[in-house]
Design a protein around this motif. Structure first.
Motif: not given
Length: 407
Positions: A340-348, A316-322, A404-407, A355-358
């Motif tokens: 066409a996509l394999g693994r995904l990672r949302l970096v905050v 459970d990696q739920t996080t809050k963005v903006k 991945a919350d890197e803030r 806040d920004a996310m990629t």
């Protein structure tokens, strides 16, 4: 002493699968006599659920949902058809989540784990898990007694009284957290108390890093780990091979992409989902929120069931963005919309004071058009804008981390 608890542990995996999935339809029928399962499994033909692929088509029940469900329909959320009085003991865990203990022998399936850790019939076991309202103490107590051991129901704390019990009864085994075992050993060393009778341990409920393992071993105690929950009892355990954890018998374990019910590729890290085969109190695809990965092959100890690496973090990696929650299942939805996509990672991260996310996405067909399509999907699914970075297949770590919350 035999090398294995019984012949079930060394049967061919195909025979095990055939046994489990021949029993599953009957368990599903029993589960659907409870109102909550009847609703969740509406339209499911139990007779057709005889394979892992068919099981993967059933909805996942997340453990994180249970407190609200139990509160709305006490005590068991409508997932148990039998009356509470049909069980032997009734517990609660933080949440609250209400857990019943069955009346059968070894209701928490822990005797195998103790046996694999070297415990034998007629051993005396000091059990330091709590006996107060939660099932931990009773899980290990019932398991030890099912193996033929005598149990000292010590619970945690009060080291002076523990020393009196140890010096009087001379237990050979310990069950409890690794932390408390170290506390006990340190206190005994500083006060000159004799705890030398303890030669083996089965620990759970807390991290057992290599440094602590070495410390315990240096004191003459052979300690093994077990992975379990208050809902299911012992799910997997270490063996003499010291090569991952062997999944317990009578359980079907799946490893799925966090936030979904979809199985991961072999060897990938994902969330543990367990189905139990107790018709009196079944769990159908209970998602525990814990991460692991399956190991290839069978254990050198001779046990043939599925092996896992052990606990590898939380799913459970739920996080809050903006100010808005972003959840793993939303990231999984993006993947479903782009084949066409394999693994995904949302970096905050933070950019200045915002806040920004990629979204990092593995693909073999990187191009600007795909990047723009994914950015549009990211905004549509999360209601937030973000950058998209396309990376080569295999570039993202295989650690089960989706956000991945890197803030």
């Amino acid at each position: 002493m035999t090398a294995h608890y019984d012949a079930l542990e060394t049967r061919e995996q195909a025979a095990r699968e055939a046994d489990l999935f021949s029993r599953l339809p009957g368990v599903l029928r029993s589960s659907m006599t409870a109102p909550a399962y009847a609703d969740r499994l509406k339209g499911v033909d139990p007779a057709a659920v005889t394979s892992r692929a068919a099981l993967a088509g059933l909805p996942v029940l997340r453990k994180s949902e249970l407190p609200a469900l139990h509160k709305a329909s006490a005590p068991f959320g409508g997932f148990v058809a039998a009356a509470p009085c049909s069980f032997a003991r009734l517990f609660t865990s933080p949440g609250p989540i209400f857990e019943p203990e069955g009346r059968q022998a070894d209701p928490w399936r822990g005797a195998r784990a103790l046996f694999a850790a070297g415990f034998q019939p007629d051993d005396i076991v000091l059990n330091t898990f709590s006996y107060h309202l939660t099932p931990g103490g009773f899980i290990f107590d019932a398991s030890a007694r099912a193996l033929g051991c005598a149990v000292i129901p010590a619970g945690p704390g009060n080291t002076e009284q523990q020393f009196e019990l140890i010096e009087a009864y001379r237990p050979v085994g310990y069950s409890g957290t690794p932390d408390f075992l170290k506390i006990l050993l340190d206190a005994a060393a500083s006060s000159g108390r004799d705890v030398s009778s303890i030669k083996r341990a089965l620990v759970s409920g807390a991290a057992f890093p290599p440094s602590l393992q070495a410390d315990i071993k240096a004191r003459g105690i052979d300690a093994y780990q077990a992975f379990g929950t208050a809902d299911l009892g012992i799910i997997a355990f270490e063996t003499s091979a010291r090569d991952g954890m062997v999944v317990n018998e009578d359980l079907i374990m799946e490893i799925v992409k966090p936030g979904t019910g979809d199985p991961v590729a072999p060897g990938d890290v994902g969330e543990i989902v367990v189905t139990s085969l107790d018709p009196h109190h079944p769990w159908i695809r209970l998602a525990l929120g814990d991460l692991t990965a399956a190991l290839p092959g069978t254990s050198p100890c001779g046990r043939t069931n599925m092996r896992i690496k052990g606990w590898m973090g939380r799913a459970d990696q739920t996080t809050k963005v903006k100010g808005m929650f972003v959840r793993p299942e939303q990231v999984a939805e993006i993947g479903k919309r782009h084949s066409a996509l394999g693994r995904l990672r949302l970096v905050v991260t933070r950019q200045g004071e915002a806040d920004a996310m990629t979204l990092k996405a593995e693909t073999a067909t990187a191009n600007d058009a795909l990047r723009e399509e994914i950015a549009g999907t990211l905004r549509a699914v999360t209601k937030l804008g973000g950058e998209v970075e396309l990376v080569r297949p295999g570039a993202l770590p295989n650690d089960g981390k989706v956000i991945a919350d890197e803030r």
